[in-house]
Design a protein around this motif. Sequence first.
Motif, PDB file in Angstrom:
ATOM      1  N   SER A   1       4.261  18.408 -16.671  1.00  0.00           N
ATOM      2  CA  SER A   1       5.386  17.493 -16.170  1.00  0.00           C
ATOM      3  C   SER A   1       5.899  18.044 -14.876  1.00  0.00           C
ATOM      4  CB  SER A   1       6.499  17.825 -17.448  1.00  0.00           C
ATOM      5  OG  SER A   1       6.812  19.443 -17.415  1.00  0.00           O
ATOM      6  N   VAL A   2       5.497  19.173 -14.443  1.00  0.00           N
ATOM      7  CA  VAL A   2       6.248  19.819 -13.014  1.00  0.00           C
ATOM      8  C   VAL A   2       5.278  19.481 -11.905  1.00  0.00           C
ATOM      9  CG1 VAL A   2       6.824  21.795 -11.853  1.00  0.00           C
ATOM     10  CG2 VAL A   2       7.319  21.640 -14.487  1.00  0.00           C
ATOM     11  N   HIS A   3       3.951  19.355 -11.961  1.00  0.00           N
ATOM     12  CA  HIS A   3       3.006  19.671 -10.966  1.00  0.00           C
ATOM     13  C   HIS A   3       2.134  18.302 -10.886  1.00  0.00           C
ATOM     14  CE1 HIS A   3       3.618  24.042 -11.656  1.00  0.00           C
ATOM     15  NE2 HIS A   3       4.110  23.872 -10.340  1.00  0.00           N
ATOM     16  N   ALA A   4       1.868  17.604 -11.974  1.00  0.00           N
ATOM     17  CA  ALA A   4       0.863  16.375 -11.722  1.00  0.00           C
ATOM     18  C   ALA A   4       1.516  15.587 -10.823  1.00  0.00           C
ATOM     19  CB  ALA A   4       1.069  15.521 -13.233  1.00  0.00           C
ATOM     20  N   TYR A   5       2.855  15.249 -10.634  1.00  0.00           N
ATOM     21  CA  TYR A   5       3.284  14.427  -9.544  1.00  0.00           C
ATOM     22  C   TYR A   5       4.165  15.423  -8.526  1.00  0.00           C
ATOM     23  CZ  TYR A   5       2.406  10.027 -11.979  1.00  0.00           C
ATOM     24  OH  TYR A   5       1.812   9.219 -12.679  1.00  0.00           O
TER      25      TYR A   5
ATOM     26  N   ALA B   1       8.366  -0.556 -10.099  1.00  0.00           N
ATOM     27  CA  ALA B   1       7.122  -0.403  -8.815  1.00  0.00           C
ATOM     28  C   ALA B   1       5.931  -1.055  -8.848  1.00  0.00           C
ATOM     29  CB  ALA B   1       7.063   1.280  -8.560  1.00  0.00           C
ATOM     30  N   ILE B   2       5.404  -0.957  -9.949  1.00  0.00           N
ATOM     31  CA  ILE B   2       4.119  -1.449  -9.924  1.00  0.00           C
ATOM     32  C   ILE B   2       3.915  -2.795  -9.786  1.00  0.00           C
ATOM     33  CG2 ILE B   2       2.123  -1.962 -11.697  1.00  0.00           C
ATOM     34  CD1 ILE B   2       2.556   0.650 -13.119  1.00  0.00           C
ATOM     35  N   GLU B   3       5.026  -3.616 -10.426  1.00  0.00           N
ATOM     36  CA  GLU B   3       5.223  -5.083 -10.275  1.00  0.00           C
ATOM     37  C   GLU B   3       5.690  -5.300  -8.800  1.00  0.00           C
ATOM     38  OE1 GLU B   3       7.994  -8.766 -11.977  1.00  0.00           O
ATOM     39  OE2 GLU B   3       8.551  -6.723 -12.649  1.00  0.00           O
ATOM     40  N   PHE B   4       6.183  -4.476  -8.366  1.00  0.00           N
ATOM     41  CA  PHE B   4       6.521  -4.757  -6.733  1.00  0.00           C
ATOM     42  C   PHE B   4       5.325  -4.755  -5.903  1.00  0.00           C
ATOM     43  CE2 PHE B   4       7.828  -3.335  -2.434  1.00  0.00           C
ATOM     44  CZ  PHE B   4       8.541  -4.500  -2.157  1.00  0.00           C
ATOM     45  N   PHE B   5       4.779  -3.507  -6.024  1.00  0.00           N
ATOM     46  CA  PHE B   5       3.520  -3.335  -5.001  1.00  0.00           C
ATOM     47  C   PHE B   5       2.384  -4.240  -5.466  1.00  0.00           C
ATOM     48  CE2 PHE B   5       2.521   0.517  -7.551  1.00  0.00           C
ATOM     49  CZ  PHE B   5       1.233   0.168  -8.001  1.00  0.00           C
TER      50      PHE B   5
ATOM     51  N   LEU C   1       0.993  -1.339   0.016  1.00  0.00           N
ATOM     52  CA  LEU C   1       0.071   0.052   0.199  1.00  0.00           C
ATOM     53  C   LEU C   1       0.774   1.349  -0.102  1.00  0.00           C
ATOM     54  CD1 LEU C   1      -2.912   1.053   0.157  1.00  0.00           C
ATOM     55  CD2 LEU C   1      -2.591   1.376   2.827  1.00  0.00           C
ATOM     56  N   MET C   2       1.963   1.344   0.766  1.00  0.00           N
ATOM     57  CA  MET C   2       2.746   2.505   0.993  1.00  0.00           C
ATOM     58  C   MET C   2       3.510   2.707  -0.436  1.00  0.00           C
ATOM     59  SD  MET C   2       1.800   3.876   3.844  1.00  0.00           S
ATOM     60  CE  MET C   2       0.482   3.138   3.629  1.00  0.00           C
ATOM     61  N   HIS C   3       3.871   1.434  -1.080  1.00  0.00           N
ATOM     62  CA  HIS C   3       4.568   1.718  -2.183  1.00  0.00           C
ATOM     63  C   HIS C   3       3.547   2.094  -3.320  1.00  0.00           C
ATOM     64  CE1 HIS C   3       8.092  -0.458  -0.627  1.00  0.00           C
ATOM     65  NE2 HIS C   3       8.674  -0.003  -1.494  1.00  0.00           N
ATOM     66  N   PHE C   4       2.619   1.680  -3.414  1.00  0.00           N
ATOM     67  CA  PHE C   4       1.516   2.147  -4.161  1.00  0.00           C
ATOM     68  C   PHE C   4       1.066   3.676  -4.104  1.00  0.00           C
ATOM     69  CE2 PHE C   4      -3.560   2.602  -4.880  1.00  0.00           C
ATOM     70  CZ  PHE C   4      -3.418   2.810  -6.022  1.00  0.00           C
ATOM     71  N   TYR C   5       1.213   4.067  -2.876  1.00  0.00           N
ATOM     72  CA  TYR C   5       0.910   5.566  -2.561  1.00  0.00           C
ATOM     73  C   TYR C   5       1.977   6.358  -3.026  1.00  0.00           C
ATOM     74  CZ  TYR C   5      -3.093   4.707   0.477  1.00  0.00           C
ATOM     75  OH  TYR C   5      -4.437   4.261   1.175  1.00  0.00           O
ATOM     76  N   ALA C   6       3.358   5.941  -2.835  1.00  0.00           N
ATOM     77  CA  ALA C   6       4.285   6.822  -3.282  1.00  0.00           C
ATOM     78  C   ALA C   6       4.331   6.639  -4.741  1.00  0.00           C
ATOM     79  CB  ALA C   6       5.805   6.014  -2.780  1.00  0.00           C
ATOM     80  N   HIS C   7       4.146   5.674  -5.506  1.00  0.00           N
ATOM     81  CA  HIS C   7       4.468   5.705  -6.900  1.00  0.00           C
ATOM     82  C   HIS C   7       3.183   6.278  -7.645  1.00  0.00           C
ATOM     83  CE1 HIS C   7       2.774   3.974 -10.677  1.00  0.00           C
ATOM     84  NE2 HIS C   7       4.132   3.547 -10.930  1.00  0.00           N
TER      85      HIS C   7
ATOM     86  N   ASN D   1       7.254  11.786  -8.015  1.00  0.00           N
ATOM     87  CA  ASN D   1       8.252  11.526  -9.272  1.00  0.00           C
ATOM     88  C   ASN D   1       7.691  10.566 -10.434  1.00  0.00           C
ATOM     89  OD1 ASN D   1      11.108  12.173 -10.024  1.00  0.00           O
ATOM     90  ND2 ASN D   1      11.604   9.982  -9.416  1.00  0.00           N
ATOM     91  N   HIS D   2       6.665  10.947 -10.854  1.00  0.00           N
ATOM     92  CA  HIS D   2       6.125  10.224 -12.110  1.00  0.00           C
ATOM     93  C   HIS D   2       6.044   8.721 -11.933  1.00  0.00           C
ATOM     94  CE1 HIS D   2       5.992  14.011 -14.750  1.00  0.00           C
ATOM     95  NE2 HIS D   2       6.940  14.149 -13.896  1.00  0.00           N
ATOM     96  N   GLY D   3       6.151   8.088 -10.617  1.00  0.00           N
ATOM     97  CA  GLY D   3       6.155   6.731 -10.366  1.00  0.00           C
ATOM     98  C   GLY D   3       7.247   5.976 -10.200  1.00  0.00           C
ATOM     99  N   GLU D   4       8.346   7.006 -10.334  1.00  0.00           N
ATOM    100  CA  GLU D   4       9.961   6.436 -10.231  1.00  0.00           C
ATOM    101  C   GLU D   4      10.309   6.619  -8.636  1.00  0.00           C
ATOM    102  OE1 GLU D   4      12.407   8.067 -13.002  1.00  0.00           O
ATOM    103  OE2 GLU D   4      11.156   7.127 -14.987  1.00  0.00           O
ATOM    104  N   ILE D   5      10.255   5.528  -8.041  1.00  0.00           N
ATOM    105  CA  ILE D   5      10.414   5.785  -6.508  1.00  0.00           C
ATOM    106  C   ILE D   5      11.560   4.518  -6.179  1.00  0.00           C
ATOM    107  CG2 ILE D   5       8.024   6.472  -5.920  1.00  0.00           C
ATOM    108  CD1 ILE D   5       7.477   3.480  -5.124  1.00  0.00           C
ATOM    109  N   ILE D   6      11.657   4.694  -4.832  1.00  0.00           N
ATOM    110  CA  ILE D   6      12.622   3.694  -4.147  1.00  0.00           C
ATOM    111  C   ILE D   6      11.796   2.584  -3.555  1.00  0.00           C
ATOM    112  CG2 ILE D   6      14.584   3.590  -2.554  1.00  0.00           C
ATOM    113  CD1 ILE D   6      14.983   5.815  -4.418  1.00  0.00           C
ATOM    114  N   ILE D   7      12.340   1.280  -4.139  1.00  0.00           N
ATOM    115  CA  ILE D   7      11.586   0.004  -3.653  1.00  0.00           C
ATOM    116  C   ILE D   7      12.439  -0.427  -2.253  1.00  0.00           C
ATOM    117  CG2 ILE D   7      11.063  -2.265  -4.256  1.00  0.00           C
ATOM    118  CD1 ILE D   7      10.699  -1.521  -7.232  1.00  0.00           C
ATOM    119  N   ARG D   8      11.662  -0.429  -1.482  1.00  0.00           N
ATOM    120  CA  ARG D   8      12.504  -0.927  -0.118  1.00  0.00           C
ATOM    121  C   ARG D   8      11.722  -2.177   0.402  1.00  0.00           C
ATOM    122  NH1 ARG D   8      17.140   1.728   0.994  1.00  0.00           N
ATOM    123  NH2 ARG D   8      16.705   4.093   0.745  1.00  0.00           N
ATOM    124  N   ASP D   9      12.454  -3.134  -0.138  1.00  0.00           N
ATOM    125  CA  ASP D   9      11.756  -4.623   0.030  1.00  0.00           C
ATOM    126  C   ASP D   9      12.484  -5.450   1.332  1.00  0.00           C
ATOM    127  OD1 ASP D   9      14.331  -4.962  -1.221  1.00  0.00           O
ATOM    128  OD2 ASP D   9      14.010  -6.346  -2.368  1.00  0.00           O
TER     129      ASP D   9
END
Length: 582
Positions: A563-567, A188-192, A151-157, A161-169
């Motif tokens: 490109s600046v404000h959507a994420y 990120a999508i595959e992970f969460f 859930l938290m990775h889904f929220y961060a994604h 940053n346009h879905g480019e986040i840190i995966i903490r497994d």
Amino acid sequence: MKNYKSYIIGLIALVGALQSCVKDSYLEEVNPNAVSSDNYWSNLTESEENLTSVYGGLLNQYLWNSEVEALRSDLAFPRERTRPLNYGYEWHSQSFTNTISTHYFKSWNALYRVIWRANQVIDGLNGMDETFKSQERWTTQMAEARFMRGLMHFYAHSTYNHGEIIIRDKIPTSSEEFSKPLSTSEEAIEFFRTDLQFAYDNLPNTQTQKTRVSKGTAATVLGKSYLYTEEYDLAMPLLKDVIEGPYGYSLLTGDDVSLLFTHAGDYNAESILEINYTDQHARLIQTTDSWDEEAYTTRWARYTAPTNLGGGGTSYFVPTSWLTYEYSNEPVNPNDSRNYISGTNIAKSVPLRCAQMIAVVNDEESTYYNKTPGYEATTFSGTVFSHFKKLTNHDIVGHEDEVLSTSWASGKNMIVYRLADVYLMLAECLIQKNDIDGALGYINAIRNRWGLMLLGADDGTGTFNDVTYTKETLMDHLMYLERPLEIGLEGYAERANDLRRWGVTKQRFEALAAKEYNVVNYNYTKADGTTGKGSLIQEGPTVNVKTDVNTEFDDAAVNFIESVHAYLPLPTDEYLYNQEVN
């Protein structure tokens, strides 16, 4: 009665969790107060206590950022239109950056703090012997921990940053392991989704503790993730399962709709995920520290109550003009007796959904902070002509100070997901599949329970609006009316994410900037013919410059850049301390 036992246990088990952004030196020292999976997991009772600390991380108000997310969407304005609060206006006008606000650092860290704790539970459970792993309780705990991590990775994604986040497994054990590169959005999508699918496959249908997530919760989030990527064929079976499955969910209907967003309605049949705050536990431990992010209270009542009833602060926000007007003027079903004053044929002054969601001057039937009508409690003057009800204690006290002697501490629960959201998500899938009748069925189920005019061809009863909908027109209704009016201020950045994924954010701001509303202070005429009780929102050009509300979205329409404000951008601290990102 709220369930406090799990949180009391969790208070004992709360540990100093690693934030996503910390200095390398932290990782080179042994923290004597940290709970290590190497010496902690001797049985499933101990692991259960640490799992409770994962849930405790959801209490953090910065994780949800309801005020910020409402302001950067089309739902809220920072108080008075002619002199908005500076802090809130940075968000509303789309002029925010990753250096102007602590919200970036604190929100990002709140997400990864829960991830850290979930990883600790996962590591500890994996380290147990087969005697424990064969037990159903072990599987449930693992599914809960993985749900929270997913859930938290889904929220961060969905937000950064346009879905480019840190995966903490896993929990990093060195500065080298702490510094991780950004994932791609697809990674990120595959992970969460892997975590959420595990949770869906292994969580029980219901939990004894209503504060805990179940299979239905996992289906809701997993279905939402597929909706976000427009994979409707994968989303629909999950959303239908939530509605039709053995989870005990049902829409509140009839007079029971008055329970929504009240203390009496905590954990009702419509609730799927709810954050359990409480003033009673705060009294028990004799703390009213409103800035303790793991306390059982929030500041949202302070940010949404009328100023004379305890509201205030730099994060204060109120409903936008368009939202107030639409709530107040939804066409109602003339055949629903709830739309009339009891025992008469006199129509109520505002629709039921309006009365439940916001406070307005022309609502003469609702009780608001122990006063009926609500304008006896507050003035609705100038350009502050409405207030959100969802996050206040208006249903149980006459002033927010009566909750815990300070309006900064509220025990009002926060609704993250409820069944109405699932109905509308499934309706969206059906619209996109061009099943208009199927979509109307789910939308009208929501409207019918509020006593609103139903959508579609007239059946001769006068309960339908006799409009023939196409894929485009019904989708417009869903995007610009049904979803924001039904689930505003719920979920995680729900409205901002919706506008972004539909690709209509700038278009929406431009359309709202072009709309014209006006308020004339003390313009409302009461049922008895007298006036002088506050401002009423109306359609049309501004009559008085002192009550001009037509500049609400002018700056947002100009400033918003996709490109600046959507994420939201990554916080600066992530660049400073994560060498792989820098």
